[in-house]
Motif scaffolding. Structure first.
Motif, PDB file in Angstrom:
ATOM      1  N   PHE A 162      15.823   6.660  61.225  1.00 46.15           N
ATOM      2  CA  PHE A 162      15.983   7.254  59.885  1.00 46.15           C
ATOM      3  C   PHE A 162      17.387   6.864  59.446  1.00 46.15           C
ATOM      4  O   PHE A 162      18.363   7.474  59.843  1.00 46.15           O
ATOM      5  CB  PHE A 162      15.829   8.766  59.960  1.00 46.15           C
ATOM      6  N   SER A 163      17.492   5.835  58.644  1.00 46.57           N
ATOM      7  CA  SER A 163      18.804   5.263  58.342  1.00 46.57           C
ATOM      8  C   SER A 163      19.727   6.255  57.647  1.00 46.57           C
ATOM      9  O   SER A 163      19.297   7.054  56.808  1.00 46.57           O
ATOM     10  CB  SER A 163      18.655   4.016  57.475  1.00 46.57           C
ATOM     11  N   SER A 164      21.000   6.174  58.004  1.00 44.87           N
ATOM     12  CA  SER A 164      21.994   7.039  57.379  1.00 44.87           C
ATOM     13  C   SER A 164      22.129   6.745  55.892  1.00 44.87           C
ATOM     14  O   SER A 164      22.424   7.635  55.091  1.00 44.87           O
ATOM     15  CB  SER A 164      23.350   6.873  58.073  1.00 44.87           C
ATOM     16  N   VAL A 165      21.896   5.478  55.518  1.00 40.92           N
ATOM     17  CA  VAL A 165      21.989   5.112  54.104  1.00 40.92           C
ATOM     18  C   VAL A 165      20.938   5.871  53.297  1.00 40.92           C
ATOM     19  O   VAL A 165      21.229   6.441  52.236  1.00 40.92           O
ATOM     20  CB  VAL A 165      21.801   3.598  53.928  1.00 40.92           C
ATOM     21  N   LEU A 166      19.699   5.901  53.808  1.00 41.08           N
ATOM     22  CA  LEU A 166      18.644   6.619  53.100  1.00 41.08           C
ATOM     23  C   LEU A 166      18.919   8.122  53.100  1.00 41.08           C
ATOM     24  O   LEU A 166      18.757   8.788  52.076  1.00 41.08           O
ATOM     25  CB  LEU A 166      17.289   6.337  53.761  1.00 41.08           C
ATOM     26  N   LEU A 167      19.350   8.663  54.239  1.00 43.79           N
ATOM     27  CA  LEU A 167      19.655  10.086  54.310  1.00 43.79           C
ATOM     28  C   LEU A 167      20.785  10.458  53.357  1.00 43.79           C
ATOM     29  O   LEU A 167      20.741  11.500  52.691  1.00 43.79           O
ATOM     30  CB  LEU A 167      20.016  10.478  55.744  1.00 43.79           C
ATOM     31  N   ARG A 168      21.803   9.615  53.304  1.00 43.84           N
ATOM     32  CA  ARG A 168      22.928   9.878  52.409  1.00 43.84           C
ATOM     33  C   ARG A 168      22.451   9.865  50.951  1.00 43.84           C
ATOM     34  O   ARG A 168      22.843  10.724  50.143  1.00 43.84           O
ATOM     35  CB  ARG A 168      24.016   8.826  52.622  1.00 43.84           C
ATOM     36  N   THR A 169      21.613   8.886  50.631  1.00 48.07           N
ATOM     37  CA  THR A 169      21.076   8.792  49.271  1.00 48.07           C
ATOM     38  C   THR A 169      20.222  10.014  48.941  1.00 48.07           C
ATOM     39  O   THR A 169      20.332  10.596  47.852  1.00 48.07           O
ATOM     40  CB  THR A 169      20.232   7.516  49.117  1.00 48.07           C
ATOM     41  N   GLN A 205      23.469   9.233  68.676  1.00 47.95           N
ATOM     42  CA  GLN A 205      22.155   9.126  68.053  1.00 47.95           C
ATOM     43  C   GLN A 205      22.296   8.868  66.552  1.00 47.95           C
ATOM     44  O   GLN A 205      21.572   8.049  65.975  1.00 47.95           O
ATOM     45  CB  GLN A 205      21.360  10.417  68.283  1.00 47.95           C
ATOM     46  N   VAL A 206      23.233   9.566  65.939  1.00 51.32           N
ATOM     47  CA  VAL A 206      23.452   9.383  64.502  1.00 51.32           C
ATOM     48  C   VAL A 206      23.966   7.977  64.225  1.00 51.32           C
ATOM     49  O   VAL A 206      23.529   7.308  63.275  1.00 51.32           O
ATOM     50  CB  VAL A 206      24.439  10.439  63.963  1.00 51.32           C
ATOM     51  N   MET A 207      24.886   7.515  65.060  1.00 53.61           N
ATOM     52  CA  MET A 207      25.441   6.174  64.882  1.00 53.61           C
ATOM     53  C   MET A 207      24.356   5.106  64.972  1.00 53.61           C
ATOM     54  O   MET A 207      24.421   4.073  64.306  1.00 53.61           O
ATOM     55  CB  MET A 207      26.515   5.921  65.943  1.00 53.61           C
ATOM     56  N   ASN A 229      20.002  22.757  62.398  1.00 54.61           N
ATOM     57  CA  ASN A 229      18.775  21.974  62.308  1.00 54.61           C
ATOM     58  C   ASN A 229      18.744  21.007  61.128  1.00 54.61           C
ATOM     59  O   ASN A 229      17.700  20.436  60.823  1.00 54.61           O
ATOM     60  CB  ASN A 229      17.559  22.903  62.235  1.00 54.61           C
ATOM     61  N   ALA A 230      19.879  20.813  60.435  1.00 53.19           N
ATOM     62  CA  ALA A 230      19.893  19.884  59.317  1.00 53.19           C
ATOM     63  C   ALA A 230      19.762  18.448  59.825  1.00 53.19           C
ATOM     64  O   ALA A 230      20.183  18.117  60.935  1.00 53.19           O
ATOM     65  CB  ALA A 230      21.202  20.029  58.547  1.00 53.19           C
ATOM     66  N   PHE A 231      19.161  17.573  58.995  1.00 53.85           N
ATOM     67  CA  PHE A 231      19.131  16.155  59.299  1.00 53.85           C
ATOM     68  C   PHE A 231      20.562  15.635  59.227  1.00 53.85           C
ATOM     69  O   PHE A 231      21.255  15.824  58.223  1.00 53.85           O
ATOM     70  CB  PHE A 231      18.283  15.405  58.274  1.00 53.85           C
ATOM     71  N   LEU A 232      21.005  14.968  60.246  1.00 53.80           N
ATOM     72  CA  LEU A 232      22.382  14.450  60.291  1.00 53.80           C
ATOM     73  C   LEU A 232      22.413  12.984  59.922  1.00 53.80           C
ATOM     74  O   LEU A 232      21.507  12.210  60.250  1.00 53.80           O
ATOM     75  CB  LEU A 232      22.973  14.636  61.677  1.00 53.80           C
ATOM     76  N   TYR A 233      23.491  12.598  59.241  1.00 55.16           N
ATOM     77  CA  TYR A 233      23.682  11.174  58.927  1.00 55.16           C
ATOM     78  C   TYR A 233      25.171  10.863  58.935  1.00 55.16           C
ATOM     79  O   TYR A 233      26.008  11.752  58.798  1.00 55.16           O
ATOM     80  CB  TYR A 233      23.066  10.819  57.573  1.00 55.16           C
ATOM     81  N   GLN A 234      25.487   9.598  59.086  1.00 60.89           N
ATOM     82  CA  GLN A 234      26.877   9.165  59.134  1.00 60.89           C
ATOM     83  C   GLN A 234      27.447   9.118  57.726  1.00 60.89           C
ATOM     84  O   GLN A 234      26.866   8.491  56.836  1.00 60.89           O
ATOM     85  CB  GLN A 234      26.985   7.761  59.786  1.00 60.89           C
ATOM     86  N   ALA A 235      28.541   9.799  57.529  1.00 58.24           N
ATOM     87  CA  ALA A 235      29.136   9.850  56.180  1.00 58.24           C
ATOM     88  C   ALA A 235      29.680   8.483  55.769  1.00 58.24           C
ATOM     89  O   ALA A 235      30.030   7.680  56.616  1.00 58.24           O
ATOM     90  CB  ALA A 235      30.237  10.894  56.160  1.00 58.24           C
TER      91      ALA A 235
END
Length: 239
Positions: free
Chosen positions: A10-17, A220-222, A233-239
């Motif tokens: 689950f890409s951080s780019v998509l999660l950030r968006t 895992q996030v990286m 329990n929030a979805f984590l992503y790289q800022a």
């Protein structure tokens, strides 16, 4: 609660968006909710001004009634004095004459006091009329301000509705890219928590609950692997 991590990508780019879009939606929805409250606040100012006008008008009404009552009392007593003066000429004795003179003097004194009181009430009427005029002007100003402010609020709300529709379209397009394996989990969390269902990793901590994250979770996030914060329990992503 879901496990801290899975093997689903689950890409951080998509999660950030997604997170940014959800935050914009939350902000716009908040503006829509505040709109009626702002209109109500403007109306309350008009209501207060109207209440002041009503109170001033009631005070003026009562003051005028007081003046009318006192003037009627004065007129009645003046008629009584004239009647007593007419009786002087027909007084049967000096004693009766003296009593009539005393009564006339007492009534004339009472009339003098009553006249002074009437003048005071008339002055109060003038003051009440001025205060009523001021209250009416404030009401007119409040009504004019209300019209202008409500028009501004409604125009802004219409723009917010348009922006919200656009954001919802963008969000739907982004959500279409969510991996099928986690769509149900994503939908459940977002429906329950809104934009707080996602959080950026900030200085090795969850940006949502500020829980310090373990090295395993950070790795895992990286690696853009679906990872939940072990605490919130929030979805984590790289800022």
């Amino acid at each position: 609660m879901a496990s801290p991590s899975t093997t689903t990508k689950f890409s951080s780019v998509l999660l950030r968006t997604l997170h940014n879009t959800l935050q914009q939606r939350t902000d716009l929805e908040g503006q829509l909710r505040r709109g009626p409250l702002q209109i109500k606040a403007v109306q309350s100012m008009v209501d207060e001004a109207q209440a002041n006008v009503d109170a001033a008008a009631e005070t003026l009404k009562k003051t005028r009634m007081t003046a009318d009552e006192k003037q009627l009392q004065l007129q009645t007593r003046e008629v009584h004095v004239k009647n007593l003066q007419g009786k002087l000429n027909t007084a049967a004795s000096n004693k009766e004459f003296s009593l009539l003179k005393d009564q006339i003097a007492a009534d004339e004194q009472a009339n003098s006091v009553q006249s002074d009181e009437i003048l005071e009430v008339l002055e109060r009427i003038d003051t009440c009329e001025v205060e009523l005029g001021r209250a009416q002007k404030k009401l007119e100003q409040a009504q004019a301000d209300q019209t202008k402010r409500v028009n501004e609020i409604e125009a802004r709300l219409e723009q917010v509705r348009q922006d919200l529709a656009r954001i919802n379209e963008q969000l739907a397009a982004h959500e279409a890219d969510i991996p099928a394996a986690v769509k149900a989990d994503y939908r459940r969390l977002v429906d329950a928590r809104g934009d707080e269902a996602l959080a950026a990793v900030e200085q090795d901590s969850c940006g949502g609950c500020y829980q310090t994250l373990t090295t395993q979770v950070l790795n895992q996030v990286m690696l853009s692997t679906l990872t939940h914060c072990p605490n919130c329990n929030a979805f984590l992503y790289q800022a």
